[in-house]
Design an enzyme around this catalytic site. Sequence first.
Site, PDB file in Angstrom:
ATOM      1  N   LYS A  54       0.860  -1.184   0.000  1.00 51.11           N
ATOM      2  CA  LYS A  54       0.000   0.000   0.000  1.00 51.11           C
ATOM      3  C   LYS A  54       0.891   1.227   0.000  1.00 51.11           C
ATOM      4  O   LYS A  54       2.052   1.150   0.417  1.00 51.11           O
ATOM      5  CB  LYS A  54      -0.864   0.029   1.262  1.00 51.11           C
ATOM      6  CG  LYS A  54      -2.070   0.937   1.175  1.00 51.11           C
ATOM      7  CD  LYS A  54      -3.230   0.225   0.519  1.00 51.11           C
ATOM      8  CE  LYS A  54      -4.420   1.109   0.278  1.00 51.11           C
ATOM      9  NZ  LYS A  54      -5.587   0.342  -0.159  1.00 51.11           N
TER      10      LYS A  54
ATOM     11  N   ASP B  18      -7.037   4.417  -4.322  1.00 50.12           N
ATOM     12  CA  ASP B  18      -7.717   4.257  -3.031  1.00 50.12           C
ATOM     13  C   ASP B  18      -8.335   5.632  -2.752  1.00 50.12           C
ATOM     14  O   ASP B  18      -8.590   6.386  -3.712  1.00 50.12           O
ATOM     15  CB  ASP B  18      -6.713   3.835  -1.936  1.00 50.12           C
ATOM     16  CG  ASP B  18      -7.400   3.363  -0.652  1.00 50.12           C
ATOM     17  OD1 ASP B  18      -7.842   2.206  -0.598  1.00 50.12           O
ATOM     18  OD2 ASP B  18      -7.502   4.154   0.309  1.00 50.12           O
TER      19      ASP B  18
HETATM   20  P1  NDP Z   1     -12.982   7.924  -2.618  1.00 53.77           P
HETATM   21  O1  NDP Z   1     -11.904   8.902  -2.429  1.00 53.77           O
HETATM   22  O2  NDP Z   1     -13.568   7.709  -3.961  1.00 53.77           O
HETATM   23  O3  NDP Z   1     -14.193   8.248  -1.629  1.00 53.77           O
HETATM   24  C1  NDP Z   1     -14.025   8.283  -0.257  1.00 53.77           C
HETATM   25  C2  NDP Z   1     -15.361   8.607   0.388  1.00 53.77           C
HETATM   26  O4  NDP Z   1     -15.253   8.438   1.803  1.00 53.77           O
HETATM   27  C3  NDP Z   1     -15.771  10.045   0.170  1.00 53.77           C
HETATM   28  O5  NDP Z   1     -17.164  10.128   0.198  1.00 53.77           O
HETATM   29  C4  NDP Z   1     -15.142  10.741   1.371  1.00 53.77           C
HETATM   30  O6  NDP Z   1     -15.734  11.972   1.697  1.00 53.77           O
HETATM   31  C5  NDP Z   1     -15.376   9.720   2.444  1.00 53.77           C
HETATM   32  N1  NDP Z   1     -14.330   9.847   3.475  1.00 53.77           N
HETATM   33  C6  NDP Z   1     -13.000   9.806   3.304  1.00 53.77           C
HETATM   34  N2  NDP Z   1     -12.355  10.003   4.458  1.00 53.77           N
HETATM   35  C7  NDP Z   1     -13.316  10.190   5.369  1.00 53.77           C
HETATM   36  C8  NDP Z   1     -13.287  10.435   6.743  1.00 53.77           C
HETATM   37  N3  NDP Z   1     -12.127  10.553   7.413  1.00 53.77           N
HETATM   38  N4  NDP Z   1     -14.473  10.542   7.385  1.00 53.77           N
HETATM   39  C9  NDP Z   1     -15.652  10.408   6.697  1.00 53.77           C
HETATM   40  N5  NDP Z   1     -15.725  10.173   5.382  1.00 53.77           N
HETATM   41  C10 NDP Z   1     -14.587  10.068   4.735  1.00 53.77           C
HETATM   42  O7  NDP Z   1     -12.409   6.560  -2.023  1.00 53.77           O
HETATM   43  P2  NDP Z   1     -12.919   5.069  -2.256  1.00 53.77           P
HETATM   44  O8  NDP Z   1     -14.385   5.034  -2.437  1.00 53.77           O
HETATM   45  O9  NDP Z   1     -12.056   4.465  -3.277  1.00 53.77           O
HETATM   46  O10 NDP Z   1     -12.529   4.404  -0.857  1.00 53.77           O
HETATM   47  C11 NDP Z   1     -13.447   4.293   0.230  1.00 53.77           C
HETATM   48  C12 NDP Z   1     -12.999   3.173   1.154  1.00 53.77           C
HETATM   49  O11 NDP Z   1     -12.958   1.943   0.428  1.00 53.77           O
HETATM   50  C13 NDP Z   1     -11.595   3.330   1.748  1.00 53.77           C
HETATM   51  O12 NDP Z   1     -11.587   2.759   3.041  1.00 53.77           O
HETATM   52  C14 NDP Z   1     -10.727   2.494   0.822  1.00 53.77           C
HETATM   53  O13 NDP Z   1      -9.547   2.067   1.459  1.00 53.77           O
HETATM   54  C15 NDP Z   1     -11.668   1.332   0.551  1.00 53.77           C
HETATM   55  N6  NDP Z   1     -11.409   0.535  -0.639  1.00 53.77           N
HETATM   56  C16 NDP Z   1     -11.290   1.111  -1.879  1.00 53.77           C
HETATM   57  C17 NDP Z   1     -11.080   0.318  -2.977  1.00 53.77           C
HETATM   58  C18 NDP Z   1     -11.022   0.879  -4.354  1.00 53.77           C
HETATM   59  O14 NDP Z   1     -10.931   0.101  -5.301  1.00 53.77           O
HETATM   60  N7  NDP Z   1     -11.107   2.188  -4.548  1.00 53.77           N
HETATM   61  C19 NDP Z   1     -10.918  -1.145  -2.859  1.00 53.77           C
HETATM   62  C20 NDP Z   1     -11.146  -1.646  -1.531  1.00 53.77           C
HETATM   63  C21 NDP Z   1     -11.357  -0.830  -0.477  1.00 53.77           C
HETATM   64  P3  NDP Z   1     -15.032  13.341   1.247  1.00 53.77           P
HETATM   65  O15 NDP Z   1     -15.302  13.467  -0.233  1.00 53.77           O
HETATM   66  O16 NDP Z   1     -15.703  14.392   2.067  1.00 53.77           O
HETATM   67  O17 NDP Z   1     -13.583  13.218   1.579  1.00 53.77           O
HETATM   68  O1  2IT Z   2      -7.973  -1.507  -0.619  1.00 53.77           O
HETATM   69  C1  2IT Z   2      -7.906  -1.988  -1.768  1.00 53.77           C
HETATM   70  O2  2IT Z   2      -8.038  -3.195  -1.977  1.00 53.77           O
HETATM   71  C2  2IT Z   2      -7.705  -1.065  -2.894  1.00 53.77           C
HETATM   72  N1  2IT Z   2      -7.623   0.145  -2.682  1.00 53.77           N
HETATM   73  C3  2IT Z   2      -7.539  -1.606  -4.279  1.00 53.77           C
HETATM   74  C4  2IT Z   2      -6.107  -1.990  -4.529  1.00 53.77           C
HETATM   75  C5  2IT Z   2      -5.769  -2.383  -5.946  1.00 53.77           C
HETATM   76  O3  2IT Z   2      -4.586  -2.667  -6.138  1.00 53.77           O
HETATM   77  O4  2IT Z   2      -6.633  -2.419  -6.815  1.00 53.77           O
END
Ligand code: NDP
Ligand code: 2IT
Length: 457
Positions: free
Chosen positions: A137, A177
């Site tokens: 990561k 992420d």
């Molecule tokens: P994005 O940046 O697309 O969206 C993040 C969302 O979460 C936004 O709505 C953001 O609000 C909110 N957020 C972020 N930080 C906080 C906080 N401290 N408190 C409250 N809300 C918060 O990210 P993703 O959707 O990609 O990621 C969301 C989660 O999913 C994370 O935990 C990530 O690690 C996990 N994840 C992502 C994957 C991926 O493929 N993208 C794969 C697996 C897991 P705001 O816009 O106000 O910051």
């Molecule tokens: O938390 C996760 O699994 C991700 N942000 C996706 C990682 C990836 O390599 O696609």
Amino acid sequence: MTTSVMTNDTRAKEYINSVFEQLKQKNAHQPEFLQAAEEILFSLTPVVAQHPEYIEHNILSRIVEPDRIISFRVAWQDDNNQVQVNRGYRIQFNNVIGPYKGGLRFHPTVNESIMKFLAFEQIFKNALTGQPIGGGKGGSDFNPKGKSDAEIMRFCQAFMSELYRHIGPDVDVPAGDIGVGAREVGFMWGQYKRLRGAYEAGVLTGKKPGYGGSLARKEATGYGLVYFTAEMLREKGESFLNKTVVVSGSGNVAIYAIEKAQHYGAKVVACSDSAGYIYDPEGIDLAAVKEIKEVKGDRIHTYLNYRPNAEYHEGCTSIWTIPCDIALPCATQNEINSESARILVANGTKFVAEGANMPSDLEAINIYLENDIYFGPAKAANAGGVAVSALEMAQNSSRTAWSFNKVDEKLQDIMKSIYTESKEAAEKYGYAGNLVVGSNIAGFVKVADGMVAEGVY
Ligand code: NDP
Ligand code: 2IT
């Protein structure tokens, strides 16, 4: 239970305790990493008890120590020609099953503890996918909010100007992420290509389709979460049809979880950003959320401009006071604590599945398990994103591009088999119905067996 099994069990407990005590001493200031390690280590007792070779090879002490931690300065120029400095990270945790693989997070809260917890979780998640990917990561404390496109590009180029020497299609393959989507991946990919002087498409995933990206990667984490949850529902003779669902976040994971849950006939009544949440009892208008978040990059409270009858509430945690059948936390770590978990129980929520990484704290997880909430932990439930990243790597290596349906079908198969493997591992080790124990053990065994086979180094 025979005396020898009792002895093995005690020995396993003592071993795990001693590994965790040492870890606490060495990482006293890394609460998120310790939290992730505690959750995994203590669920491994039954498997360590049955596999004395894991103690003999000291697998646990080795698996909690990253292969390497890379930390670097990222200096870049803002639109006022001021030089800004951020810190960049890449944690290469374990590459027994394949090249290090995991996303990059750009968020002001990023620090070594958060990077290590995410990289550690990624080892087991990636193993669960059945794809040949190890765990890593990275990211930066850079805050993308309020930055111009040009600033984002210069930051991404500066970040990659250092990172490129540490990664490669067979070495370490970053992706997105929080705060990193296809736009940022595109800027980093361009810089990597320029510096390497070669078209190594498989060095980054989450690229735009047409430029080496896989169709369905954007949708994969959210869709995968819903496919996994559908298996949990099926187990209990239920389905998404007519269920009330609360989703936190409104980013990449949340949006595509909402899309697929709605497609399956659920009513999704709430979602959020870091400032507050919207509640739309008639069901969320996803086209509006997509326009706000994906097109305008605006705040979620502007949803009321599209749906004046919906409500907006400041603050994130009380989203969990909205009664629902299914809760899908898709924002960030530790967004559900014991208080919120008790409210979910009191409101009759029957299913919680994690789209975000570690959104439930340890107390919240125990409350689910003690109160008959069927719980899908992050490393199993949100593995769809990284699984499709691995499919993107496969397409890049073979210089082909698969159809959306082909990728989506593979994603569905992968999520089903993660569910089945987790469920069966839980049953095999005496914890039927506990997908935390099941997914931790199922992921761990693959990595641990690889480590035993590789020998000590
Ligand atoms: P994005 O940046 O697309 O969206 C993040 C969302 O979460 C936004 O709505 C953001 O609000 C909110 N957020 C972020 N930080 C906080 C906080 N401290 N408190 C409250 N809300 C918060 O990210 P993703 O959707 O990609 O990621 C969301 C989660 O999913 C994370 O935990 C990530 O690690 C996990 N994840 C992502 C994957 C991926 O493929 N993208 C794969 C697996 C897991 P705001 O816009 O106000 O910051
Ligand atoms: O938390 C996760 O699994 C991700 N942000 C996706 C990682 C990836 O390599 O696609």
